[in-house]
Design a protein around this motif. Structure first.
Motif, PDB file in Angstrom:
ATOM      1  N   LEU B  68       0.740  -1.220  -0.046  1.00  0.00           N
ATOM      2  CA  LEU B  68       0.122  -0.159   0.190  1.00  0.00           C
ATOM      3  C   LEU B  68       0.848   1.328   0.074  1.00  0.00           C
ATOM      4  CD1 LEU B  68      -2.508  -1.202   2.720  1.00  0.00           C
ATOM      5  CD2 LEU B  68      -2.849  -1.085   0.160  1.00  0.00           C
ATOM      6  N   ALA B  69       0.473   2.433  -0.950  1.00  0.00           N
ATOM      7  CA  ALA B  69       1.404   3.298  -1.008  1.00  0.00           C
ATOM      8  C   ALA B  69       1.569   4.140   0.100  1.00  0.00           C
ATOM      9  CB  ALA B  69       0.801   4.216  -2.220  1.00  0.00           C
ATOM     10  N   GLU B  70       0.471   4.350   1.030  1.00  0.00           N
ATOM     11  CA  GLU B  70       0.606   5.385   2.256  1.00  0.00           C
ATOM     12  C   GLU B  70       1.452   4.666   2.951  1.00  0.00           C
ATOM     13  OE1 GLU B  70      -2.268   3.999   0.871  1.00  0.00           O
ATOM     14  OE2 GLU B  70      -3.902   5.450   0.760  1.00  0.00           O
ATOM     15  N   ASN B  96       2.145   4.966  -8.641  1.00  0.00           N
ATOM     16  CA  ASN B  96       1.325   4.950  -7.614  1.00  0.00           C
ATOM     17  C   ASN B  96       1.789   5.601  -6.460  1.00  0.00           C
ATOM     18  OD1 ASN B  96      -1.056   4.934  -5.834  1.00  0.00           O
ATOM     19  ND2 ASN B  96      -0.820   2.923  -5.354  1.00  0.00           N
ATOM     20  N   GLU B 173      -2.706   3.729   8.240  1.00  0.00           N
ATOM     21  CA  GLU B 173      -3.739   3.194   8.351  1.00  0.00           C
ATOM     22  C   GLU B 173      -4.963   3.522   7.455  1.00  0.00           C
ATOM     23  OE1 GLU B 173      -5.239   1.371  12.199  1.00  0.00           O
ATOM     24  OE2 GLU B 173      -3.354   0.205  12.060  1.00  0.00           O
ATOM     25  N   LEU B 174      -4.413   4.360   6.478  1.00  0.00           N
ATOM     26  CA  LEU B 174      -5.441   5.206   5.768  1.00  0.00           C
ATOM     27  C   LEU B 174      -5.936   4.191   4.890  1.00  0.00           C
ATOM     28  CD1 LEU B 174      -3.242   8.342   4.964  1.00  0.00           C
ATOM     29  CD2 LEU B 174      -5.415   8.283   6.365  1.00  0.00           C
ATOM     30  N   SER B 175      -5.454   3.012   4.453  1.00  0.00           N
ATOM     31  CA  SER B 175      -6.048   2.085   3.319  1.00  0.00           C
ATOM     32  C   SER B 175      -5.983   0.812   3.850  1.00  0.00           C
ATOM     33  CB  SER B 175      -5.490   2.417   2.194  1.00  0.00           C
ATOM     34  OG  SER B 175      -4.085   2.253   1.840  1.00  0.00           O
ATOM     35  N   GLN B 176      -6.818  -0.175   3.258  1.00  0.00           N
ATOM     36  CA  GLN B 176      -6.741  -1.497   3.598  1.00  0.00           C
ATOM     37  C   GLN B 176      -7.008  -2.447   2.314  1.00  0.00           C
ATOM     38  OE1 GLN B 176      -9.478   0.054   5.262  1.00  0.00           O
ATOM     39  NE2 GLN B 176      -7.831   0.828   6.719  1.00  0.00           N
ATOM     40  N   PHE B 177      -6.131  -3.194   2.151  1.00  0.00           N
ATOM     41  CA  PHE B 177      -6.483  -4.341   1.067  1.00  0.00           C
ATOM     42  C   PHE B 177      -7.535  -5.103   1.297  1.00  0.00           C
ATOM     43  CE2 PHE B 177      -5.433  -6.706  -2.584  1.00  0.00           C
ATOM     44  CZ  PHE B 177      -5.783  -7.971  -2.100  1.00  0.00           C
ATOM     45  N   ILE B 178      -8.432  -5.158   0.191  1.00  0.00           N
ATOM     46  CA  ILE B 178      -9.769  -6.028   0.306  1.00  0.00           C
ATOM     47  C   ILE B 178      -9.570  -7.330  -0.525  1.00  0.00           C
ATOM     48  CG2 ILE B 178     -12.122  -6.102   0.126  1.00  0.00           C
ATOM     49  CD1 ILE B 178     -11.544  -4.115   2.100  1.00  0.00           C
ATOM     50  N   SER B 179      -9.412  -7.127  -2.048  1.00  0.00           N
ATOM     51  CA  SER B 179      -9.082  -8.204  -2.963  1.00  0.00           C
ATOM     52  C   SER B 179      -8.748  -8.041  -3.894  1.00  0.00           C
ATOM     53  CB  SER B 179     -10.683  -8.602  -3.092  1.00  0.00           C
ATOM     54  OG  SER B 179     -11.206  -7.867  -3.991  1.00  0.00           O
ATOM     55  N   GLN B 180      -8.197  -9.057  -4.740  1.00  0.00           N
ATOM     56  CA  GLN B 180      -7.563  -8.770  -6.124  1.00  0.00           C
ATOM     57  C   GLN B 180      -8.115  -9.884  -7.062  1.00  0.00           C
ATOM     58  OE1 GLN B 180      -3.547  -8.926  -5.009  1.00  0.00           O
ATOM     59  NE2 GLN B 180      -3.281 -11.016  -5.110  1.00  0.00           N
TER      60      GLN B 180
ATOM     61  N   GLN C 129      -1.660  11.695  -6.430  1.00  0.00           N
ATOM     62  CA  GLN C 129      -0.811  11.145  -5.310  1.00  0.00           C
ATOM     63  C   GLN C 129      -0.134  12.132  -4.584  1.00  0.00           C
ATOM     64  OE1 GLN C 129      -1.395  10.030  -8.499  1.00  0.00           O
ATOM     65  NE2 GLN C 129       0.122   8.585  -9.296  1.00  0.00           N
ATOM     66  N   GLN C 139      -5.054   7.306  -0.667  1.00  0.00           N
ATOM     67  CA  GLN C 139      -5.216   7.450  -2.397  1.00  0.00           C
ATOM     68  C   GLN C 139      -5.673   6.117  -2.899  1.00  0.00           C
ATOM     69  OE1 GLN C 139      -0.922   8.280  -2.590  1.00  0.00           O
ATOM     70  NE2 GLN C 139      -0.794   6.722  -4.165  1.00  0.00           N
ATOM     71  N   TYR C 142      -5.995   4.973 -10.243  1.00  0.00           N
ATOM     72  CA  TYR C 142      -6.494   4.041 -11.459  1.00  0.00           C
ATOM     73  C   TYR C 142      -7.763   3.142 -11.366  1.00  0.00           C
ATOM     74  CZ  TYR C 142      -1.559   4.683 -11.440  1.00  0.00           C
ATOM     75  OH  TYR C 142      -0.106   5.113 -11.232  1.00  0.00           O
ATOM     76  N   LEU C 163      -6.813  -6.550 -11.359  1.00  0.00           N
ATOM     77  CA  LEU C 163      -7.561  -5.545 -10.754  1.00  0.00           C
ATOM     78  C   LEU C 163      -7.306  -5.729  -9.230  1.00  0.00           C
ATOM     79  CD1 LEU C 163     -10.978  -5.855 -12.575  1.00  0.00           C
ATOM     80  CD2 LEU C 163      -9.582  -4.044 -12.710  1.00  0.00           C
ATOM     81  N   GLU C 164      -7.377  -4.869  -8.543  1.00  0.00           N
ATOM     82  CA  GLU C 164      -7.059  -4.727  -6.957  1.00  0.00           C
ATOM     83  C   GLU C 164      -8.245  -3.862  -6.577  1.00  0.00           C
ATOM     84  OE1 GLU C 164      -3.207  -4.246  -5.188  1.00  0.00           O
ATOM     85  OE2 GLU C 164      -3.851  -2.211  -5.041  1.00  0.00           O
ATOM     86  N   THR C 165      -8.607  -4.335  -5.354  1.00  0.00           N
ATOM     87  CA  THR C 165      -9.603  -3.496  -4.418  1.00  0.00           C
ATOM     88  C   THR C 165      -9.323  -2.944  -3.354  1.00  0.00           C
ATOM     89  OG1 THR C 165     -11.633  -4.736  -5.696  1.00  0.00           O
ATOM     90  CG2 THR C 165     -12.240  -3.226  -3.843  1.00  0.00           C
ATOM     91  N   LEU C 166      -9.195  -1.740  -2.884  1.00  0.00           N
ATOM     92  CA  LEU C 166      -8.624  -1.125  -1.713  1.00  0.00           C
ATOM     93  C   LEU C 166      -9.890  -0.533  -0.878  1.00  0.00           C
ATOM     94  CD1 LEU C 166      -5.716   0.528  -2.726  1.00  0.00           C
ATOM     95  CD2 LEU C 166      -5.697  -1.931  -1.879  1.00  0.00           C
ATOM     96  N   SER C 167      -9.809  -0.612   0.259  1.00  0.00           N
ATOM     97  CA  SER C 167     -10.905   0.489   0.932  1.00  0.00           C
ATOM     98  C   SER C 167     -10.106   1.456   1.470  1.00  0.00           C
ATOM     99  CB  SER C 167     -11.361  -0.659   2.143  1.00  0.00           C
ATOM    100  OG  SER C 167     -12.153   0.297   3.204  1.00  0.00           O
ATOM    101  N   ASN C 169      -9.934   5.023   3.723  1.00  0.00           N
ATOM    102  CA  ASN C 169     -10.750   5.830   4.456  1.00  0.00           C
ATOM    103  C   ASN C 169     -10.788   7.185   4.135  1.00  0.00           C
ATOM    104  OD1 ASN C 169     -10.010   3.830   6.519  1.00  0.00           O
ATOM    105  ND2 ASN C 169      -8.640   4.990   7.755  1.00  0.00           N
TER     106      ASN C 169
END
Lengths: 816, 310, 250
Positions: B68-70, B96, B173-180, C129, C139, C142, C163-167, C169
Motif C-alpha cells: 500500500l502506497a501510504e 502509484n 492505516e489510511l487504506s486497507q487491501f480488500i481483494s484482487q 498522489q 489515495q 487508476y 484488478l485490485e480493490t482497496l478500502s 478511509n
C-alpha cells in the motif's frame, strides 16, 4: 511504406488533394491526360474537405452553376459503380422554409428559378413541410419549398472514389509532398520544385483551398482567398430520428439541419463570421480543427433550439469548428489566372466545395485541356476581382460578411457593408455632397441614387428609392443629367499593328477613320461574347477602348494573350487616369453652349471630338447609354471636379446608376454579365449589325455557320401590363404553360410608364415574335407581357441621334 | 551520488522490469535496492545477485503484503536522506507510490524517463510520445520513475551485494487491501517480453483472440491489446498497450487488426521490429510498421502460425 | 458529501501536435483544446454520485490561463455546481498544482477529491498522489470502480496484473482510469445554464505558495522517426523476411 518516385515531367500537375484537386485530377485522367499527377503536402482531404458537412443543393444563381452541381450529383452516383468505392450519396432532398414575407418571396423566386433551370422544386404547405420534417417547430413558418433531388455525400469517401477512378486511368498521387517553388518564364509556367524533387510541367491546377493566396504568389498570381471559421453541432443519437432526413434549410435563422449517425447535425452561417488568417492556421494543419467557441455560437444555438425543440434533450458530441475558404464576393474561382499562363485556379469554394466539386473539377479540367470552360462561367472567373481585394486587410474585413451572406436573401440593391470606399471615382466628393447611396462595383464606389437620407430597407416590393430614381430619369429625359461613368475600364491600344490587331480581335470594322467611335464585340472561337466595348480611334495607330467596369482585367488578359509574336502593339490600362462624365438630356446642347464647349454640339453621332470645359482638355463622344441626347465626356481625373462644377452650374443635375440602368433597359442596350456572356453570340443578341463579315476575326467561322441556320433563341424586349409588377431578371417566361425563355435584365421603365424586361426567348414559338403575349413568372405569380423586337422607348433612337444645333447665342447673352 | 531503487516484486519473484530500472539507476550512482514485502527473502537474494547493486535493504512485515502506497511512502521517506536519487519502475506500482514520496519530501518528480543524460537531466516522452522533453531536476533529492522498456536489462553479478534488514517504522492505516483479481499466466510479462502479439477491435470477438494467444505461445511472447479491443471485452484491461496502458518495446511486436491510433502507437512505437496485419491498406499502423501485410487477420494469423511451425 | 474535481485544459486528443521551432514547447495557438479525457471521467463520476444522492455539491477547479474557464464551463455544463479558477500564466509542475489544490481543499473541505490519473499532454501521473500526500489522505489511483460506504470508499484499481480493490478511509483522493465510466454528452440547455453557475477566480500568486518549480524543461523536440517499412504480399513473404532480416528475434 516506401514511396514511388516523382516523375520528372507531367503535362498537368494538380496541387492540393481536397475535393477540387481530386475531382480535377479525375477529370484530367478521364479526358486522356495520362500523365496527370496530384501533389498533396499532407494527406488527401486533410485540409477542409474532410470536415465538410458535404451538403449538395443543386440550385445556384445561374443555369451553368446549377448545371455544375447537377453534374456533380450524377457523377457521385455513378462513381460507385465505376470504382467500387461508395461515395456515401444520400438523396433525401432539401426543405427551405420561410418565416417572413421577404424570405417567402425569395424562396418562391428560387422555385421559379429552379423550374427555369430544370431543377425540381415545389412550394408546399406548412403542414406538408412538417410531415417531411416532424421534429421541426413550425409555429412561425409561413411557407416552404421542397427540392427532392438534393442530398449529401461522404466527403472522404467521395475523394477516395475520385482518386481510385483517376489512378485506374494512369494518374498518380503523391501525398506528403509539398511544393516549394513554381517556375515561370516570360509569364508562363514550365515547372515546379517540391520537397521530393523537381517536375517540369505545362500547366498547374492550384486547388489549395484556403491556402491558395500564398501558394498562388509562388507563381506571381493573385488569388484573393481568405478563411473563416465554420461551425456545426453534432449530437448523439436522437430516438426520433430513424433513417436519413432531408436537409432543413432555415435560412432566416442562418441554419442548416440534417441527421448524422442517428443524431442531429446543425450548422450555421451566422450573420457575421470569424475570419482567420490562413498563415495562422499554418501549413501543417492536417485533419485539424479550431477551438470550440460556444459564446460565438450561442445566438445560433438559440435559433436551433427554437427550430428543433428535441435538441434540448440531445447530448452534444461536439461543436465542430473547421476553417473554410471564402472570396470577396461569395463565388469561387475557376479558370486561368490573369498573370501567369498555365496557372489555373480552382479554389475559394465558399462552402460549396463538395457540392460543386464534381462539376467544377470537370470544368477546370476542360479549361486546362481546351483553353476555355465547357460553358460560360464568368461568375467564377478568377479575373473578375479588383486588385484592392488582394490585400489581406480587405479580405479579412469582407469575408465574415460573405459568410453571413451565404443564407441572406439576395434582395435587389443588396450591397456589402464591409471593405467599402476602397476605390473612389474622381467625383466621389460631389456624390457625397448630393447624399448618394453608394454601391460597390469592382471595388469602386458608384452612386446608385441621390438624396438618400437613411440606409434603405431592402425588399422585393416597390423599393424605397422608386420615386427618387424616377426623378433622376426625368432629369435626363426632360432636362440634363450628369452620370458618373468613370469606372469604365480604359485601355489604350497603340502601335503600327494596332489596327490590324484590333480587326483580328474585334468583330466590327476597326478601320474607320480617326474620330470614329465603334461599338464592337470581342468574340471567342465559338462566336460567343468575351466582351463588348466602345472603341475611339484617337489616331492612326492609337485607339482607346472603353470596357465595362468589371471587365478590365479580363479584357486586358484577352488582348494580351492574342498579340502575336512580333506584332507591334502595346496595351496600357488607363482606367484610373481618366474620369468619364455623361451629360445627357434635351438641355445638354444648351449647356454645352453655355459652358463654351461648342465642339460638342458640332460632333456627329458616334463620333468623338476634343474640346475644353472649365479650362480642362476633354474628349467627348456623341453617344448615350441612356438613350437621350448627349455625350460621354472624358477628362483627366484631376480635372473632373472642375468640369463637373461647370456643367452643374449650368443646370445639369446628377443621376445615379439605377436611373441609368432603368434607361438602358428601356433602350434595349445590353450589359455584359446580364444579357451577354460567352455562351451568347451576336446573332442571338441582336447585335449582328456590329459585325463586319468582310474580314477575318476570331469567331467569324463559327458565326457564319450559325448564320446559316436560324438562331434558336433571341433577345427581345417585354413590356409588362401590370405597373405594380417588379421583374428583376433571371425569371422564367411562359407561353401556354411551357417555359419558352428567361428574362436577363429588368427595371421599371419610367419613360414608358411600365415595367420592362430584356429576355431571351425561343424563336420556335412563332415566325413573328412581335406583339406576342407571354407571361413572366415572378415569385410564382404570372404577369402578362408583350414582346417587342425593338426597344421599349424611342425605338428609332431619334432622341439620341438628334442633330444638335448651337443656339447661335453666346453664353453671356444667355445668362444676361 | 547514491540511488535507492524500490524493487517491484510479488514476494516470490522480483519483477524483471526492476532489472532494467537498476540498469538505468546505475547510470546515476551507487545503487541500493529496497525490497519491502512479506516473506520475501528470496527476492532480496535474487536482487543481490544483479550487476550494479551494491546493497539490498530487506524489510519484511505483514503490513507490507499489499504494497500500500501510504504505508510504503511513510516508510521510505525515513530512509530518503541517505540518497540523492529515489527510483522505481514506471509501473502501476511505481507510479502509484513515488509521487507520494516526492510530495512528502517536497520535491518534484521526473516520471517515466527514457534516457539518462546526467544525474540531474533526463529525457521523457510527452503527448503520447509525439514529443520528447529534456528535463532537469533542480531538487536535492531526485525522485524518478523509469520506463523499463527503454533500458536494457541488467546482467547478473558474480559479487552478490550485502543484505541489510530493516524494521518497518510506519503504519499508515489510511487504506486497507480488500481483494484482487489477478491474471494468471505462464506467459512472459507484457512489459518485459521479447515478443508481443497484440490484437485490435478488428479481431472481432473474444474467441478469435485465442488465435493470438496461440501465436504468442509459439514465439514465447506476451499478449497485448488495443484499447478498443479491451473496451469491446475481447481482452482484459491488463493487456492494454497504449499511452495510458502499458508502454512496451519488445524486439518483435505484432499489431493484428489494430488501426494504429496515436494513443496505441504511444505504447509500442519503440519496438525494434513491428509487423502489422490489417485488411485496410490505409490504416495508420502501416506508417510505423517495418513489415505490413494487407490481409484478413482471421486468415493470415492461422497461416502465419502454420508457417512458423515449419 | 462535497466533492472536489480537478480538471485540466489540454490539447484535444485527436490533434497532431506542432512543436515550436525554438524547441521551447508545443504550439497551442489556434488549436482545438478539450477537457483532459481522464478529468472528464472524474467529472462524470462526481455527477453520478450526486445523481444517486451521495454527493450534494460538486466543485470543479482548474489551474492555468484565462481560457481554463472554458474547461470549467464544460464541467459546469456536465453538472458541477460551481467552479474555481486559479489563474496563472506560469508553467507549473504537479507538485505546485498539488499545493494549490491543497489550499483549495482546506478552504472548501470536500470529502473526496477526484481527478484524472494523468493528463494526456504531460503524461506525468503524479498530481493526485502528491495531493493525497500533502493532505495526509488515502489515495486510490487508476480507479475503474468507486463504491462509497459510510466512512470508507471502496476503489477497484486497474493494475499491471489485473484488478485490485482497496478500502480507503475518508477523506480520500481518487484518480480515474479509462473504464470507470463513459462521460455523458452535455445538452445545450445545460451549456447555457453553466454560464449562470458561480465561477470564481483567484490568482495562484495570491495563495502564498512557493510556485518555483523543481523541474526545468530544457527542450522539447520531435521523437526519432522510424525508417519506412515495406508491404509484403503474403504470409510466406512475411515469414521469410522475419527469418532473414529479423532472425535474432526469431
Amino acid at each position: 511504406m516506401t514511396e514511388p518516385q516523382l516523375p520528372s515531367h507531367s503535362s498537368v500537375v494538380v496541387i492540393g488533394g481536397g475535393i477540387m484537386g481530386c475531382s480535377t485530377l479525375y477529370h484530367l485522367a478521364k479526358e486522356g491526360v495520362k500523365d496527370a499527377i496530384l501533389l498533396e503536402r499532407n494527406k488527401l482531404t486533410s485540409g477542409t474537405t474532410w470536415h465538410s458537412a458535404a451538403q449538395v443543393r443543386a440550385l445556384r444563381s445561374s443555369q451553368n452553376l446549377t448545371d455544375l452541381i447537377r453534374y456533380s450529383v450524377s457523377l457521385y452516383k455513378s462513381l460507385e459503380e465505376e470504382t467500387g468505392q461508395l461515395t456515401g450519396w444520400i438523396n433525401k432532398g432539401s426543405l427551405s422554409i420561410a418565416t417572413n414575407q421577404e424570405r417567402l418571396t425569395f424562396i418562391k423566386r428560387q422555385e421559379s428559378l429552379a423550374k427555369l433551370f430544370g431543377v425540381k422544386a415545389e412550394s408546399i404547405s406548412v403542414g406538408e413541410a412538417r410531415e417531411r420534417w416532424p421534429l421541426m417547430n413550425t409555429e412561425d413558418v409561413i411557407g416552404a419549398v421542397w427540392s427532392p433531388d438534393d442530398g449529401r455525400v461522404g466527403p472522404s469517401d467521395l475523394c477516395a472514389a475520385l482518386v481510385k477512378g483517376a489512378k485506374s486511368r494512369g494518374a498518380k498521387i503523391f501525398e506528403d509532398t509539398g511544393v516549394t517553388a513554381i517556375l515561370t518564364k516570360d509569364g508562363k509556367i514550365y515547372g515546379l520544385e517540391t520537397t521530393r524533387g523537381d517536375i517540369k510541367c505545362d500547366a498547374i491546377a492550384l486547388c489549395t483551398g484556403l491556402w491558395s493566396q500564398n501558394n498562388a504568389k509562388l507563381a506571381q498570381v493573385e488569388a484573393p482567398v481568405w478563411a473563416c471559421e465554420h461551425f456545426y453541432l453534432l449530437t448523439e443519437p436522437v430516438d426520433a430520428i430513424q433513417g436519413n432526413l432531408p436537409t432543413l434549410s432555415d435560412h432566416d435563422n442562418h441554419l442548416y439541419c440534417r441527421d448524422e449517425s442517428g443524431g442531429l447535425l446543425v450548422g450555421c452561417f451566422e450573420p457575421f463570421g470569424k475570419a482567420i488568417d490562413p498563415d495562422r492556421i499554418g501549413e501543417n494543419f492536417e485533419f485539424q480543427l479550431l477551438p470550440e467557441d460556444w459564446d460565438h455560437f450561442e445566438p445560433m444555438m438559440m435559433n436551433a433550439l427554437h427550430r428543433l425543440p428535441c435538441l434540448e434533450d440531445a447530448g452534444v458530441k461536439m461543436l465542430l469548428n473547421g476553417p473554410e475558404s471564402f472570396t470577396s464576393d461569395g463565388s469561387f474561382m475557376l479558370g486561368e489566372s490573369a498573370e501567369t499562363k498555365g496557372l489555373f485556379l480552382g479554389c475559394g469554394m465558399n462552402s460549396v466545395g463538395v457540392a460543386t466539386g464534381g462539376g467544377a473539377g470537370m470544368a477546370l479540367a476542360h479549361c486546362i485541356i481546351h483553353g476555355h470552360t465547357p460553358m460560360d462561367l464568368h461568375e467564377v472567373d478568377p479575373k473578375r476581382f479588383p486588385d484592392c481585394f488582394n490585400s489581406a486587410e480587405n479580405l479579412a474585413k469582407r469575408v465574415p460578411e460573405v459568410l453571413g451572406e451565404h443564407y441572406a436573401i439576395t434582395h435587389p440593391g443588396k450591397q456589402y457593408s464591409t471593405a467599402r470606399n476602397l476605390r473612389l471615382t474622381p467625383l466621389h466628393n460631389k456624390w457625397v455632397e448630393n447624399k448618394a447611396h453608394f454601391g460597390q462595383f469592382y471595388g469602386w464606389e458608384r452612386p446608385l441614387y441621390f438624396n438618400c437620407e437613411k440606409e434603405p430597407t431592402l425588399t422585393f416590393e416597390k423599393p424605397e428609392w422608386f420615386e427618387q430614381v424616377g426623378r433622376e430619369v426625368k432629369q435626363a429625359n426632360e432636362q440634363a443629367a450628369i452620370f458618373d461613368q468613370s469606372t469604365f475600364g480604359k485601355i489604350l491600344v497603340q502601335g503600327t499593328d494596332a489596327e490590324k490587331f484590333l480587326n483580328r480581335i474585334c468583330a466590327n470594322n476597326m478601320s474607320k477613320s480617326v474620330g470614329s467611335v465603334i461599338y464592337t464585340a470581342m468574340l471567342n472561337e465559338l462566336g460567343g461574347f468575351e466582351s463588348d466595348l466602345t472603341s475611339l480611334r484617337l489616331a492612326d495607330e492609337s485607339y482607346r477602348l472603353y470596357v465595362g467596369t468589371t471587365a478590365v482585367k479580363r479584357d486586358m488578359s484577352w488582348l494580351r494573350r492574342h498579340i502575336q509574336t512580333g506584332e507591334r502593339v502595346t496595351l496600357i490600362d488607363e482606367t484610373e487616369h481618366y474620369a468619364v462624365i455623361g451629360l445627357m438630356g434635351p438641355e445638354s446642347s444648351t449647356i454645352a453652349d453655355k459652358i463654351g464647349a461648342t465642339e460638342l454640339n458640332q460632333v456627329g453621332y458616334f463620333r468623338h471630338c476634343e474640346s475644353q470645359i472649365a479650362g480642362a482638355d476633354v474628349r467627348a463622344v456623341r453617344m448615350s447609354y441612356v438613350g437621350e441626347a448627349g455625350w460621354e465626356i472624358t477628362c483627366r481625373a484631376q480635372d473632373a471636379e472642375r468640369v463637373y462644377d461647370e456643367i452643374s452650374a449650368a443646370g445639369a443635375l446628377p443621376s445615379g446608376v439605377l436611373a441609368q440602368s432603368s434607361m438602358r433597359i428601356e433602350k434595349g442596350f445590353l450589359a455584359y454579365g446580364h444579357d451577354l456572356d460567352t455562351d451568347i453570340n451576336p446573332l442571338q443578341a441582336g447585335l449582328g449589325f456590329a459585325v463586319n463579315w468582310d474580314k477575318q476575326f476570331i469567331g467569324r467561322d463559327a458565326l457564319l455557320k450559325m448564320k446559316e441556320t436560324a438562331v434558336s433563341s433571341r433577345m427581345v424586349t417585354i413590356i409588362l401590363e401590370d405597373t405594380q409588377a417588379i421583374p428583376l431578371g433571371n425569371e422564367p417566361i411562359y407561353l401556354n404553360g411551357e417555359i419558352v425563355g428567361k428574362t436577363t435584365s429588368a427595371a421599371f421603365g419610367y419613360r414608358i410608364g411600365k415595367p420592362v424586361a430584356l429576355a431571351y426567348i425561343n424563336t420556335s414559338i412563332s415566325d413573328n415574335l412581335e406583339g406576342i403575349q407571354l407571361e413572366i413568372d415572378i415569385a410564382r405569380t404570372l404577369y402578362k407581357g408583350t414582346v417587342l423586337l425593338k426597344p421599349a422607348f424611342d425605338p428609332a433612337s431619334q432622341r439620341m441621334r438628334v442633330k444638335l444645333q448651337t443656339q447661335g447665342k453666346n453664353y453671356n447673352e444667355i445668362t444676361g | 551520488m547514491s540511488v535507492l531503487v524500490i524493487a517491484e516484486h510479488n514476494h516470490q519473484l522480483l519483477n524483471p522490469t526492476t532489472e532494467n530500472t537498476i540498469n538505468a539507476a546505475s547510470q546515476l550512482g551507487e545503487v541500493t535496492v529496497l525490497v519491502a514485502g512479506y516473506n520475501c527473502e528470496k527476492v532480496a537474494t535474487a536482487t543481490a545477485n544483479i550487476e550494479g547493486v551494491t546493497r539490498v535493504l530487506l524489510c519484511e512485515d505483514d503490513r507490507l503484503q499489499h504494497h500500500l502506497a501510504e504505508t510504503l511512502a511513510d516508510f521510505i521517506i525515513t530512509l530518503a536522506s541517505d540518497y540523492s536519487h529515489l527510483v522505481a519502475t514506471a509501473s502501476t506500482f511505481g507510479k502509484n507510490l513515488m509521487p507520494r514520496i516526492a510530495a512528502l519530501l517536497d520535491v518534484s518528480q521526473v516520471s517515466d524517463i527514457i534516457q539518462v543524460i546526467d544525474e540531474n537531466t533526463f529525457k521523457r516522452s510527452i503527448y503520447a510520445g509525439n514529443a520528447i522533453a529534456t528535463v532537469q531536476s533542480l531538487n536535492k533529492i531526485k525522485v524518478v520513475t523509469v520506463r523499463a522498456s527503454a533500458f536494457e536489462s541488467a546482467e547478473s553479478s558474480n559479487q552478490p551485494a550485502s543484505i541489510d534488514r530493516l524494521k518497518l517504522n510506519a503504519d499508515s492505516e489510511l487504506s486497507q487491501f480488500i481483494s484482487q483479481q489477478l491474471s494468471t499466466s505462464d506467459r512472459p510479462e507484457l512489459t518485459s517480453a521479447a515478443v508481443v502479439v497484440s490484437g485490435g477491435r478488428g479481431i472481432g470477438n473474444k474467441e478469435n483472440f485465442s488465435m493470438l494467444e496461440e501465436l504468442a505461445d509459439q514465439l514465447n511472447g506476451a499478449v497485448g491489446a488495443s484499447r478498443a479491443a479491451v473496451d469491446s471485452g475481447y481482452a482484459p484491461n491488463d493487456y492494454q498497450v497504449g499511452q495510458t496502458g502499458k508502454i512496451v518495446a519488445p524486439d518483435l511486436y505484432f499489431a493484428i487488426a489494430i488501426s494504429g491510433a496515436i494513443q496505441h502507437l504511444a505504447g509500442m512505437k519503440d519496438s525494434k521490429v513491428i509487423v502489422a496485419i490489417n485488411n485496410d491498406e490505409e490504416a495508420p499502423i502501416f506508417g510505423v510498421a517495418d513489415y505490413g501485410l494487407v490481409a484478413d487477420c482471421l486468415e493470415a494469423v492461422p497461416e502465419l502460425i502454420k508457417a512458423l511451425e515449419a | 458529501m462535497k466533492l472536489l474535481v480537478s480538471v485540466k485544459r489540454v490539447l484535444d486528443a485527436n490533434v497532431s501536435i506542432r512543436l515550436k521551432p525554438d524547441l521551447s514547447g508545443v504550439d497551442q495557438s489556434n488549436v482545438k483544446m478539450a477537457i483532459n479525457p481522464f478529468d472528464e471521467i472524474a467529472v462524470e463520476e462526481a455527477i453520478r454520485l450526486k445523481e444517486s444522492g451521495i454527493a450534494e455539491e460538486i466543485i470543479a477547479v482548474s489551474i492555468g490561463e484565462k481560457k481554463c474557464q472554458e474547461t470549467l464551463r464544460t464541467a459546469l455544463a456536465m453538472g458541477a455546481d460551481r467552479a474555481i479558477h486559479i489563474e496563472t500564466d506560469s508553467q507549473l509542475q504537479p507538485l505546485e498544482i498539488a499545493k494549490i489544490l491543497k489550499v483549495i481543499t482546506l478552504q472548501e473541505k470536500p470529502e473526496i477529491i477526484i481527478m484524472g490519473k494523468q493528463s494526456i499532454d504531460s503524461d506525468n501521473n503524479q498530481t493526485g498522489q502528491m495531493l493525497a500526500a500533502l493532505l495526509g489522505w488515502s489515495q486510490g489511483t487508476y480507479a475503474s470502480k468507486i463504491d462509497i460506504q459510510q466512512k470508507q470508499v471502496l476503489v477497484t484499481r486497474e493494475v499491471d496484473d489485473g484488478l485490485e480493490t482497496l478500502s480507503l478511509n475518508l477523506p480520500a483522493v481518487i484518480t480515474t482510469d479509462l473504464r470507470l465510466n463513459e462521460p455523458r454528452y452535455v445538452k445545450l440547455p445545460n451549456i447555457m445554464k453553466a454560464k449562470k453557475k458561480p465561477l470564481s477566480t483567484l490568482t495562484a500568486e495570491s495563495l502564498g505558495i512557493n510556485l518555483t518549480t523543481g523541474i526545468e524543461i530544457l527542450k522539447i523536440e520531435e521523437p526519432a522517426k522510424r525508417s519506412a517499412g515495406i508491404i509484403v504480399n503474403d504470409v510466406q513473404e512475411l515469414v521469410s523476411k522475419l527469418k532473414n532480416e529479423a532472425r535474432d528475434i526469431l
